[in-house]
Design a protein around this motif. Structure first.
Motif, PDB file in Angstrom:
ATOM      1  N   VAL A 151      22.258  -2.254   8.255  1.00 33.02           N
ATOM      2  CA  VAL A 151      21.541  -2.954   7.454  1.00 33.02           C
ATOM      3  C   VAL A 151      21.208  -2.226   6.324  1.00 33.02           C
ATOM      4  O   VAL A 151      20.598  -1.165   6.462  1.00 33.02           O
ATOM      5  CB  VAL A 151      20.228  -3.619   8.187  1.00 33.02           C
ATOM      6  CG1 VAL A 151      19.433  -4.402   7.268  1.00 33.02           C
ATOM      7  CG2 VAL A 151      20.630  -4.570   9.335  1.00 33.02           C
ATOM      8  N   VAL A 176      18.989  -2.123   2.493  1.00 32.45           N
ATOM      9  CA  VAL A 176      17.875  -2.671   1.867  1.00 32.45           C
ATOM     10  C   VAL A 176      17.683  -1.784   0.596  1.00 32.45           C
ATOM     11  O   VAL A 176      17.813  -0.584   0.583  1.00 32.45           O
ATOM     12  CB  VAL A 176      16.493  -2.727   2.616  1.00 32.45           C
ATOM     13  CG1 VAL A 176      15.299  -3.400   1.695  1.00 32.45           C
ATOM     14  CG2 VAL A 176      16.580  -3.194   3.907  1.00 32.45           C
ATOM     15  N   ARG A 233      15.826  -1.320  -3.276  1.00 30.86           N
ATOM     16  CA  ARG A 233      14.570  -1.440  -4.052  1.00 30.86           C
ATOM     17  C   ARG A 233      14.697  -1.020  -5.218  1.00 30.86           C
ATOM     18  O   ARG A 233      15.039   0.142  -5.615  1.00 30.86           O
ATOM     19  CB  ARG A 233      13.345  -1.160  -3.165  1.00 30.86           C
ATOM     20  CG  ARG A 233      12.112  -1.470  -3.820  1.00 30.86           C
ATOM     21  CD  ARG A 233      10.787  -0.662  -3.205  1.00 30.86           C
ATOM     22  NE  ARG A 233       9.599  -0.822  -3.831  1.00 30.86           N
ATOM     23  CZ  ARG A 233       9.041  -0.305  -5.059  1.00 30.86           C
ATOM     24  NH1 ARG A 233       9.712   0.697  -5.696  1.00 30.86           N
ATOM     25  NH2 ARG A 233       8.123  -0.477  -5.414  1.00 30.86           N
ATOM     26  N   THR A 253      11.713  -5.001  -7.237  1.00 26.98           N
ATOM     27  CA  THR A 253      12.542  -6.039  -6.614  1.00 26.98           C
ATOM     28  C   THR A 253      13.316  -5.614  -5.525  1.00 26.98           C
ATOM     29  O   THR A 253      13.832  -4.411  -5.564  1.00 26.98           O
ATOM     30  CB  THR A 253      13.818  -6.737  -7.615  1.00 26.98           C
ATOM     31  OG1 THR A 253      12.883  -7.157  -8.741  1.00 26.98           O
ATOM     32  CG2 THR A 253      14.445  -7.605  -7.033  1.00 26.98           C
ATOM     33  N   THR A 254      13.104  -6.303  -4.340  1.00 26.31           N
ATOM     34  CA  THR A 254      14.020  -5.856  -3.073  1.00 26.31           C
ATOM     35  C   THR A 254      14.924  -6.843  -2.841  1.00 26.31           C
ATOM     36  O   THR A 254      14.798  -8.157  -2.583  1.00 26.31           O
ATOM     37  CB  THR A 254      12.835  -5.586  -1.927  1.00 26.31           C
ATOM     38  OG1 THR A 254      11.938  -4.681  -2.304  1.00 26.31           O
ATOM     39  CG2 THR A 254      13.610  -5.078  -0.744  1.00 26.31           C
ATOM     40  N   GLY A 300      17.320  -7.491   0.442  1.00 29.98           N
ATOM     41  CA  GLY A 300      17.681  -7.281   2.000  1.00 29.98           C
ATOM     42  C   GLY A 300      16.354  -7.229   2.647  1.00 29.98           C
ATOM     43  O   GLY A 300      15.263  -7.178   2.041  1.00 29.98           O
ATOM     44  N   THR A 301      16.476  -7.371   4.026  1.00 32.06           N
ATOM     45  CA  THR A 301      15.208  -7.175   4.692  1.00 32.06           C
ATOM     46  C   THR A 301      15.383  -6.287   5.981  1.00 32.06           C
ATOM     47  O   THR A 301      16.518  -6.324   6.798  1.00 32.06           O
ATOM     48  CB  THR A 301      14.995  -8.950   5.408  1.00 32.06           C
ATOM     49  OG1 THR A 301      14.967  -9.489   4.255  1.00 32.06           O
ATOM     50  CG2 THR A 301      13.592  -8.852   6.127  1.00 32.06           C
ATOM     51  N   VAL A 302      14.428  -5.685   6.237  1.00 29.79           N
ATOM     52  CA  VAL A 302      14.394  -4.733   7.435  1.00 29.79           C
ATOM     53  C   VAL A 302      14.155  -5.572   8.841  1.00 29.79           C
ATOM     54  O   VAL A 302      13.393  -6.331   8.885  1.00 29.79           O
ATOM     55  CB  VAL A 302      13.296  -3.626   7.444  1.00 29.79           C
ATOM     56  CG1 VAL A 302      13.430  -2.727   8.464  1.00 29.79           C
ATOM     57  CG2 VAL A 302      13.422  -2.847   6.154  1.00 29.79           C
ATOM     58  N   PRO A 303      15.429  -5.564   9.748  1.00 23.51           N
ATOM     59  CA  PRO A 303      14.976  -6.445  11.002  1.00 23.51           C
ATOM     60  C   PRO A 303      13.652  -5.733  11.563  1.00 23.51           C
ATOM     61  O   PRO A 303      13.499  -4.724  11.713  1.00 23.51           O
ATOM     62  CB  PRO A 303      16.270  -5.879  11.777  1.00 23.51           C
ATOM     63  CG  PRO A 303      17.208  -5.482  10.858  1.00 23.51           C
ATOM     64  CD  PRO A 303      16.553  -5.003   9.679  1.00 23.51           C
ATOM     65  N   ARG A 304      12.956  -6.791  12.539  1.00 19.60           N
ATOM     66  CA  ARG A 304      12.067  -6.404  13.282  1.00 19.60           C
ATOM     67  C   ARG A 304      12.216  -6.422  14.563  1.00 19.60           C
ATOM     68  O   ARG A 304      12.799  -7.482  14.890  1.00 19.60           O
ATOM     69  CB  ARG A 304      10.695  -7.476  12.764  1.00 19.60           C
ATOM     70  CG  ARG A 304       9.586  -6.867  11.918  1.00 19.60           C
ATOM     71  CD  ARG A 304       8.517  -8.029  11.799  1.00 19.60           C
ATOM     72  NE  ARG A 304       9.001  -9.393  11.826  1.00 19.60           N
ATOM     73  CZ  ARG A 304       8.559 -10.151  13.098  1.00 19.60           C
ATOM     74  NH1 ARG A 304       8.299  -9.861  14.002  1.00 19.60           N
ATOM     75  NH2 ARG A 304       8.850 -11.459  13.179  1.00 19.60           N
ATOM     76  N   CYS A 336      17.827 -12.506  16.192  1.00 22.52           N
ATOM     77  CA  CYS A 336      19.222 -12.181  15.219  1.00 22.52           C
ATOM     78  C   CYS A 336      20.003 -13.264  15.569  1.00 22.52           C
ATOM     79  O   CYS A 336      20.349 -13.503  16.748  1.00 22.52           O
ATOM     80  CB  CYS A 336      19.444 -10.718  15.667  1.00 22.52           C
ATOM     81  SG  CYS A 336      19.506 -10.201  17.458  1.00 22.52           S
ATOM     82  N   GLN A 389      15.728   3.596  11.033  1.00 17.63           N
ATOM     83  CA  GLN A 389      16.256   3.999   9.675  1.00 17.63           C
ATOM     84  C   GLN A 389      17.086   5.349   9.914  1.00 17.63           C
ATOM     85  O   GLN A 389      16.821   6.289  10.494  1.00 17.63           O
ATOM     86  CB  GLN A 389      15.113   4.450   8.701  1.00 17.63           C
ATOM     87  CG  GLN A 389      15.295   4.797   7.487  1.00 17.63           C
ATOM     88  CD  GLN A 389      14.080   4.954   6.556  1.00 17.63           C
ATOM     89  OE1 GLN A 389      13.278   4.136   6.514  1.00 17.63           O
ATOM     90  NE2 GLN A 389      14.372   5.963   5.785  1.00 17.63           N
TER      91      GLN A 389
END
Length: 168
Positions: free
Chosen positions: A89, A91, A93, A123-124, A126-130, A135, A149
């Motif tokens: 993934v 992301v 910024r 501006t970001t 993408g999203t970091v999965p929690r 999913c 990460q």
């Protein structure tokens, strides 16, 4: 804080240049604080000292950060078999960095550099999965079980008009 800059006079000690070939750009991407010496901007942009001084009021700073994560999605397949899918993934910024022009006291127009004063609007993408969040994928629904990460790269750039110069 916006892209605007203001003037600040500092002691001569701050204006001491770094050794030749050794950059004095200091930058903390987490806070957006640091310092860019005028000489480093000259070297990176190939502008003369006079050009840097002339353009100083219009020079802005920006940060671009790319963080990469490895995320594991787990689900139960037909027959109750536990399955997993490991995904990469990314992301990104991008945003501004507020700056204050720094001049040497008692020397007219002697630009020492720019004090970086903090992160501005960003501006970001993408999203970091929690962990624990849903999913999905082709014919499956599961939960994120591990998110790590694996890399983070930040780039500081100086901008004037359409020109952009990477500094750190």
């Amino acid at each position: 804080m916006g892209l605007g800059t203001t003037t600040l006079a500092v002691a001569v000690a701050l204006g001491s240049a770094a050794a030749p070939g050794r950059p004095s750009v200091t930058f903390d991407p987490a806070t957006g604080t640091g310092f860019v010496a005028a000489a480093d901007l000259q070297r990176a942009s190939r502008w003369s000292g006079a050009t840097v001084r002339k353009r100083a009021p219009g020079i802005t700073f920006a940060i671009s950060t790319t963080r990469t994560y490895t995320a594991t999605c787990e689900w139960l397949a037909n027959g109750g078999t536990r399955r997993r899918d490991i995904r990469r993934v990314v992301v990104r910024r991008t945003g501004t960095v507020a700056a204050v022009r720094v001049y040497q006291p008692r020397v007219k127009d002697q630009l020492v550099g720019f004090s970086l004063a903090g992160l501005g609007p960003a501006t970001t993408v993408g999203t970091v999965p929690r962990v624990g969040a849903a999913c999905t994928g082709p014919r499956r629904h599961g939960r994120w079980t591990i998110v790590k990460q694996t890399a983070a790269v930040s780039t500081l750039s100086a901008r004037f008009g359409k020109a952009s110069v990477k500094l750190a």
